[in-house]
Design a protein around this motif. Structure first.
Motif, PDB file in Angstrom:
ATOM      1  N   MET A   1     -13.708  -5.389   6.820  1.00  0.00           N
ATOM      2  CA  MET A   1     -14.924  -5.707   5.474  1.00  0.00           C
ATOM      3  C   MET A   1     -16.285  -5.579   6.480  1.00  0.00           C
ATOM      4  SD  MET A   1     -12.758  -7.317   1.918  1.00  0.00           S
ATOM      5  CE  MET A   1     -12.122  -8.071   2.991  1.00  0.00           C
TER       6      MET A   1
ATOM      7  N   GLY B   1      -8.088  -6.362   1.287  1.00  0.00           N
ATOM      8  CA  GLY B   1      -9.008  -5.642   1.488  1.00  0.00           C
ATOM      9  C   GLY B   1      -9.386  -5.489   2.265  1.00  0.00           C
TER      10      GLY B   1
ATOM     11  N   LYS C   1     -12.077   0.138  10.865  1.00  0.00           N
ATOM     12  CA  LYS C   1     -11.480  -0.052   8.956  1.00  0.00           C
ATOM     13  C   LYS C   1     -10.818   1.104   8.785  1.00  0.00           C
ATOM     14  CE  LYS C   1     -13.524  -0.070   4.328  1.00  0.00           C
ATOM     15  NZ  LYS C   1     -13.720  -0.659   3.473  1.00  0.00           N
TER      16      LYS C   1
ATOM     17  N   TRP D   1      -6.160   1.522   8.296  1.00  0.00           N
ATOM     18  CA  TRP D   1      -5.103   1.663   7.188  1.00  0.00           C
ATOM     19  C   TRP D   1      -4.899   2.785   7.478  1.00  0.00           C
ATOM     20  CZ3 TRP D   1      -4.932  -1.232   3.035  1.00  0.00           C
ATOM     21  CH2 TRP D   1      -6.186  -1.518   2.626  1.00  0.00           C
TER      22      TRP D   1
ATOM     23  N   GLN E   1     -18.322  -3.301  -0.058  1.00  0.00           N
ATOM     24  CA  GLN E   1     -17.903  -3.162   1.213  1.00  0.00           C
ATOM     25  C   GLN E   1     -18.407  -1.500   2.105  1.00  0.00           C
ATOM     26  OE1 GLN E   1     -13.643  -2.967   2.274  1.00  0.00           O
ATOM     27  NE2 GLN E   1     -13.472  -3.908   0.572  1.00  0.00           N
ATOM     28  N   ALA E   2     -18.552  -0.758   0.936  1.00  0.00           N
ATOM     29  CA  ALA E   2     -19.287   0.518   1.297  1.00  0.00           C
ATOM     30  C   ALA E   2     -21.015   0.140   1.608  1.00  0.00           C
ATOM     31  CB  ALA E   2     -19.771   1.725   0.046  1.00  0.00           C
TER      32      ALA E   2
ATOM     33  N   ASP F   1     -10.107  -7.078  -3.619  1.00  0.00           N
ATOM     34  CA  ASP F   1     -10.192  -7.018  -2.637  1.00  0.00           C
ATOM     35  C   ASP F   1     -11.041  -8.118  -2.676  1.00  0.00           C
ATOM     36  OD1 ASP F   1     -10.180  -4.347  -1.239  1.00  0.00           O
ATOM     37  OD2 ASP F   1     -10.746  -3.587  -2.844  1.00  0.00           O
TER      38      ASP F   1
ATOM     39  N   TRP G   1      -3.944  -4.192  -6.792  1.00  0.00           N
ATOM     40  CA  TRP G   1      -4.952  -4.959  -5.354  1.00  0.00           C
ATOM     41  C   TRP G   1      -5.836  -5.679  -5.964  1.00  0.00           C
ATOM     42  CZ3 TRP G   1      -3.142  -3.267  -0.682  1.00  0.00           C
ATOM     43  CH2 TRP G   1      -4.565  -3.352  -0.133  1.00  0.00           C
TER      44      TRP G   1
ATOM     45  N   LYS H   1       0.927  -1.205  -0.215  1.00  0.00           N
ATOM     46  CA  LYS H   1      -0.256  -0.001   0.146  1.00  0.00           C
ATOM     47  C   LYS H   1       1.090   0.939  -0.131  1.00  0.00           C
ATOM     48  CE  LYS H   1      -4.108   1.527   0.554  1.00  0.00           C
ATOM     49  NZ  LYS H   1      -4.761   1.693  -0.335  1.00  0.00           N
TER      50      LYS H   1
ATOM     51  N   SER I   1     -15.976  -6.579  -3.251  1.00  0.00           N
ATOM     52  CA  SER I   1     -16.148  -5.210  -4.325  1.00  0.00           C
ATOM     53  C   SER I   1     -16.170  -3.804  -3.096  1.00  0.00           C
ATOM     54  CB  SER I   1     -16.687  -5.229  -4.989  1.00  0.00           C
ATOM     55  OG  SER I   1     -17.761  -4.646  -5.071  1.00  0.00           O
ATOM     56  N   PRO I   2     -15.188  -2.784  -3.424  1.00  0.00           N
ATOM     57  CA  PRO I   2     -15.352  -1.745  -2.483  1.00  0.00           C
ATOM     58  C   PRO I   2     -16.469  -0.769  -2.887  1.00  0.00           C
ATOM     59  CG  PRO I   2     -13.000  -1.172  -4.922  1.00  0.00           C
ATOM     60  CD  PRO I   2     -14.212  -2.463  -4.516  1.00  0.00           C
ATOM     61  N   GLU I   3     -17.589  -0.813  -3.904  1.00  0.00           N
ATOM     62  CA  GLU I   3     -18.640  -0.857  -3.918  1.00  0.00           C
ATOM     63  C   GLU I   3     -20.055  -1.438  -2.522  1.00  0.00           C
ATOM     64  OE1 GLU I   3     -17.565  -1.808  -6.466  1.00  0.00           O
ATOM     65  OE2 GLU I   3     -17.073  -0.308  -7.497  1.00  0.00           O
TER      66      GLU I   3
END
Ligand SMILES: Cc1ncc(COP(=O)(O)O)c(C=O)c1O
Length: 310
Positions: free
Chosen positions: A268, A265, A291, A295, A144-145, A137, A135, A54, A140-142
């Motif tokens: 999550m 990821g 989360k 990070w 996770q949101a 995950d 990268w 990262k 997916s980021p969607e």
């Protein structure tokens, strides 16, 4: 005084999709292959690890190397590249991609018996393969949101006595069966319970349950995830008491919050577990805070190893 910007590096366009190492050679990831006669292919006989990069630095590389060494030892795998050479290879493949965020895999493979010798595991020439790719995950980021939808599989996790889950491995058919169940029910992913109905882990991740001020994760039937370890170490900073021990299916279904953890990821959040909808169908507050903290912790000196060139 003006700081001069470092000269831009030219990346070989063949390496843009990823770089692999095999048998002393570096190549575009699409060119790396394994023999159909290799026990790594015919018997899933291998051990592996995955570390992420990262912002140009490996995350907890020392811990990943130690786990990989332990996995190889448990599987009696000893490729000719020693650990310090393996570490140098990981730097080189990542550097060659030019990626600042990457998924970096190292794999020790059984190989096949040397010509003329009986088909015994002990007669196989072990080898080492590695690759660095953009990268990945687990969710997916969607997803996770909005919070992942987690299906508790009917398929039980293979017992620890049959397959040691602490040696990271590709024996994934129980997970795959669970994933097919999840897909059939319209869920994103799955978690498997053991034969006694206790929660274990999912395909590529550990599972955490928040109940009051306690943060629990299973102590058996699981890979000792490095994201899991980081979350357990960070928990007190959020006022949570970490607990490693049995989690019943009912405890998972009645949790205040659930999240999953993986190198692929990070932390999550989960918003649905089977029929149960949590936190108004969105990530819970503690999951969000963990989360963020996870990070942020990537900036801590002790946990980062900048990718070296050449
Ligand atoms: C079966 C399994 N459990 C847990 C994990 C999470 O481990 P880590 O946090 O070290 O990525 C993984 C990662 O791939 C996994 O394959």
């Amino acid at each position: 005084m003006n700081q001069l910007a470092p000269p831009a590096r030219t990346i070989d366009p063949r390496f843009a999709g990823g770089v692999a190492y095999s048998q002393g050679r570096y190549m575009p990831v699409g060119e790396a292959s394994i023999s159909v006669l290799d026990f790594g292919f015919t018997r899933s006989d291998s051990a592996y690890d995955v570390v992420h990069v990262k912002d140009g630095a490996f995350f907890r590389l020392d811990v990943h190397m130690a786990r990989f060494a332990a996995s190889m030892q448990k599987r009696r795998l000893a490729p000719p590249e020693g650990l310090s050479m393996i570490e140098a290879i990981l730097h080189r493949i990542t550097w060659l991609t030019g990626l600042s965020d990457a998924y970096v895999a190292m794999i020790a493979v059984r190989g096949r018996p040397k010509p003329g010798l009986p088909r015994l595991i002990a007669n196989c020439e072990n080898h080492f393969v590695a690759y660095a790719i953009p990268w990945i995950d687990v969710l997916s980021p969607e997803v996770q949101a909005r919070g992942g939808h987690l299906w508790i599989a009917g398929t039980p996790r293979i017992p620890d006595e049959s397959l040691d889950p602490t040696a990271k491995n590709y024996n994934w058919m129980d997970f795959n069966q669970g994933l097919m169940e999840a897909q059939d029910h319209g869920f994103d992913t799955t978690v498997l319970c053991d034969a006694a109905g206790l929660v274990t882990e999912g395909p590529g991740f550990n599972v955490f349950v928040v109940k009051g001020d306690t943060l629990s994760t299973s102590g058996h039937g699981v890979l000792e995830g490095i994201t899991r370890r980081s979350v357990l170490e960070l928990a007190p900073e959020l006022g949570l008491a970490p607990r490693v021990g049995p989690i019943t299916r009912a405890e998972l279904e009645e949790a205040d919050e659930v999240f999953i953890t993986s190198t692929a990821g990070g932390v999550m959040p989960i918003s649905r577990v089977n029929g149960r909808i949590m936190n108004n169908d969105s990530p819970g507050p503690m999951s969000r805070r963990m989360k963020d903290l996870y990070w942020q912790a990537h900036g801590r000196e002790a946990w980062r190893t900048p990718v070296r060139g050449a």
